[in-house]
Design a protein around this motif. Sequence first.
Motif, PDB file in Angstrom:
ATOM      1  N   ARG A 123       8.692  17.050 -94.691  1.00 21.04           N
ATOM      2  CA  ARG A 123       7.878  17.837 -95.626  1.00 21.04           C
ATOM      3  C   ARG A 123       7.647  17.165 -96.973  1.00 21.04           C
ATOM      4  NH1 ARG A 123       9.048  24.169 -97.288  1.00 21.04           N
ATOM      5  NH2 ARG A 123       7.484  24.318 -98.969  1.00 21.04           N
ATOM      6  N   PRO A 124       8.668  16.604 -97.655  1.00 21.27           N
ATOM      7  CA  PRO A 124       8.391  15.960 -98.943  1.00 21.27           C
ATOM      8  C   PRO A 124       7.422  14.782 -98.822  1.00 21.27           C
ATOM      9  CG  PRO A 124      10.745  16.331 -98.661  1.00 21.27           C
ATOM     10  CD  PRO A 124      10.106  16.580 -97.334  1.00 21.27           C
ATOM     11  N   HIS A 125       7.494  14.067 -97.722  1.00 13.12           N
ATOM     12  CA  HIS A 125       6.571  12.946 -97.514  1.00 13.12           C
ATOM     13  C   HIS A 125       5.165  13.448 -97.181  1.00 13.12           C
ATOM     14  CE1 HIS A 125      10.024  10.251 -97.548  1.00 13.12           C
ATOM     15  NE2 HIS A 125      10.617  11.050 -96.680  1.00 13.12           N
ATOM     16  N   LEU A 126       5.082  14.478 -96.358  1.00 20.12           N
ATOM     17  CA  LEU A 126       3.785  15.059 -96.011  1.00 20.12           C
ATOM     18  C   LEU A 126       3.092  15.632 -97.246  1.00 20.12           C
ATOM     19  CD1 LEU A 126       4.884  16.863 -92.734  1.00 20.12           C
ATOM     20  CD2 LEU A 126       3.213  15.001 -92.852  1.00 20.12           C
ATOM     21  N   ALA A 127       3.869  16.188 -98.172  1.00 16.60           N
ATOM     22  CA  ALA A 127       3.296  16.789 -99.374  1.00 16.60           C
ATOM     23  C   ALA A 127       2.576  15.760-100.252  1.00 16.60           C
ATOM     24  CB  ALA A 127       4.383  17.494-100.177  1.00 16.60           C
ATOM     25  N   LYS A 128       2.901  14.486-100.059  1.00 15.97           N
ATOM     26  CA  LYS A 128       2.255  13.418-100.825  1.00 15.97           C
ATOM     27  C   LYS A 128       1.000  12.889-100.134  1.00 15.97           C
ATOM     28  CE  LYS A 128       6.779  11.901-102.552  1.00 15.97           C
ATOM     29  NZ  LYS A 128       7.766  10.778-102.539  1.00 15.97           N
ATOM     30  N   SER A 129       0.730  13.363 -98.935  1.00 17.46           N
ATOM     31  CA  SER A 129      -0.387  12.864 -98.138  1.00 17.46           C
ATOM     32  C   SER A 129      -1.652  13.670 -98.396  1.00 17.46           C
ATOM     33  CB  SER A 129      -0.039  12.935 -96.650  1.00 17.46           C
ATOM     34  OG  SER A 129      -1.177  12.704 -95.837  1.00 17.46           O
ATOM     35  N   ALA A 130      -2.783  13.004 -98.336  1.00 17.22           N
ATOM     36  CA  ALA A 130      -4.072  13.691 -98.433  1.00 17.22           C
ATOM     37  C   ALA A 130      -4.524  14.221 -97.081  1.00 17.22           C
ATOM     38  CB  ALA A 130      -5.124  12.733 -98.987  1.00 17.22           C
ATOM     39  N   ASN A 131      -3.794  13.865 -96.008  1.00 18.57           N
ATOM     40  CA  ASN A 131      -4.179  14.277 -94.651  1.00 18.57           C
ATOM     41  C   ASN A 131      -2.938  14.675 -93.851  1.00 18.57           C
ATOM     42  OD1 ASN A 131      -7.210  13.497 -94.516  1.00 18.57           O
ATOM     43  ND2 ASN A 131      -6.237  11.648 -95.309  1.00 18.57           N
ATOM     44  N   ALA A 132      -2.149  15.585 -94.409  1.00 16.63           N
ATOM     45  CA  ALA A 132      -0.874  15.943 -93.800  1.00 16.63           C
ATOM     46  C   ALA A 132      -1.049  16.917 -92.644  1.00 16.63           C
ATOM     47  CB  ALA A 132       0.047  16.558 -94.848  1.00 16.63           C
ATOM     48  N   SER A 133      -0.354  16.618 -91.529  1.00 16.44           N
ATOM     49  CA  SER A 133      -0.504  17.447 -90.335  1.00 16.44           C
ATOM     50  C   SER A 133       0.781  17.459 -89.525  1.00 16.44           C
ATOM     51  CB  SER A 133      -1.657  16.920 -89.469  1.00 16.44           C
ATOM     52  OG  SER A 133      -1.868  17.755 -88.354  1.00 16.44           O
ATOM     53  N   ILE A 134       1.171  18.647 -89.077  1.00 18.82           N
ATOM     54  CA  ILE A 134       2.322  18.837 -88.206  1.00 18.82           C
ATOM     55  C   ILE A 134       1.834  19.461 -86.907  1.00 18.82           C
ATOM     56  CG2 ILE A 134       4.481  20.125 -87.867  1.00 18.82           C
ATOM     57  CD1 ILE A 134       4.743  20.147 -90.961  1.00 18.82           C
ATOM     58  N   VAL A 135       2.375  18.992 -85.785  1.00 20.04           N
ATOM     59  CA  VAL A 135       2.114  19.637 -84.492  1.00 20.04           C
ATOM     60  C   VAL A 135       3.438  20.080 -83.899  1.00 20.04           C
ATOM     61  CG1 VAL A 135       1.466  19.222 -82.082  1.00 20.04           C
ATOM     62  CG2 VAL A 135      -0.071  18.543 -83.924  1.00 20.04           C
ATOM     63  N   ASN A 174      -1.193  21.758 -98.839  1.00 23.70           N
ATOM     64  CA  ASN A 174      -2.196  21.010 -98.066  1.00 23.70           C
ATOM     65  C   ASN A 174      -1.585  20.329 -96.848  1.00 23.70           C
ATOM     66  OD1 ASN A 174      -4.509  21.599 -99.716  1.00 23.70           O
ATOM     67  ND2 ASN A 174      -3.670  20.192-101.237  1.00 23.70           N
ATOM     68  N   ILE A 175      -0.595  20.994 -96.237  1.00 23.02           N
ATOM     69  CA  ILE A 175       0.003  20.520 -94.989  1.00 23.02           C
ATOM     70  C   ILE A 175      -0.455  21.454 -93.877  1.00 23.02           C
ATOM     71  CG2 ILE A 175       2.141  20.072 -93.730  1.00 23.02           C
ATOM     72  CD1 ILE A 175       3.520  19.675 -96.447  1.00 23.02           C
ATOM     73  N   ARG A 176      -1.162  20.907 -92.911  1.00 25.02           N
ATOM     74  CA  ARG A 176      -1.629  21.703 -91.780  1.00 25.02           C
ATOM     75  C   ARG A 176      -0.563  21.758 -90.689  1.00 25.02           C
ATOM     76  NH1 ARG A 176      -5.630  20.039 -88.739  1.00 25.02           N
ATOM     77  NH2 ARG A 176      -5.529  17.824 -89.254  1.00 25.02           N
ATOM     78  N   VAL A 177      -0.470  22.905 -90.024  1.00 26.63           N
ATOM     79  CA  VAL A 177       0.473  23.065 -88.913  1.00 26.63           C
ATOM     80  C   VAL A 177      -0.259  23.737 -87.757  1.00 26.63           C
ATOM     81  CG1 VAL A 177       2.700  23.959 -88.150  1.00 26.63           C
ATOM     82  CG2 VAL A 177       2.342  23.426 -90.578  1.00 26.63           C
TER      83      VAL A 177
END
Length: 253
Positions: A123-135, A174-177
């Motif tokens: 999560r902390p790394h994804l929060a820095k991304s402009a295109n964060a996505s979790i499946v 801005n993290i999509r799941v």
Amino acid sequence: MDLGLNGLRAILVGANGGIGRAVAHVLAAEGCNVAVCGRSQDKVDKVLAEIADTSVTTYGEALDVTQADTVPAFVEKAAEALGGCDIFISFTSANKGEDSDEGWDAVMQADVLPMRRGIAAARPHLAKSANASIVCLSSTGAVEEFMGVQPYNALKAAVMNYASSLAQALAAENIRVNCFTPGPVMTDDGPWKYIQGAMPDFYNATLEKMPSGRFTTGEELAKAIAFVVSPTCKAMTGANIVVDNGYTKRTQF
């Protein structure tokens, strides 16, 4: 179509075989840098060798995901090696096929908790991304009766709920799941390949329920996942995507 995956960074837990291996192949082919882990170093090395000709940055290691500290540690090392994380997916799974304390615990330890721990670490790394996505990976066993009373089916239903709640909670970052719910998937090193040889009657009975007359392939599912995690699909979050070749018969509201 250019999915916009080139240069993004994917951390894939339990991707040394089966569906995870197929996803690693598809993402690497799209130019995505990939980190994989699994129980067998030989299998991890094989996946990394298979995608080496794509010239993407890779990282891999063998670990036991049932140990509480291993997945978070892998995520940190993978994010360092790749320079961050844009995509996180956990594929680890187990099913003893029995309604017992041991059966429930096996699924929790090998499937649900590694996913949760990995997401928390990423999560902390994804929060820095402009295109964060979790499946998150569920199963059609969670939506229709399959093989009787199964802790695996019940806990895969819980994964759907978890993914939906997580999508709401992380949207402000801005993290999509999204959740994928596959039916039977055929890969050359997956469970259905084993079942085909060891349990032919069950395999054939399942195949007869497929209106298309065939199982979904690992590559087909992997391509669907690649589209959903890509910037091309940036408006989709909180969805449950059923990829089952028509195996389930319910109306999918």
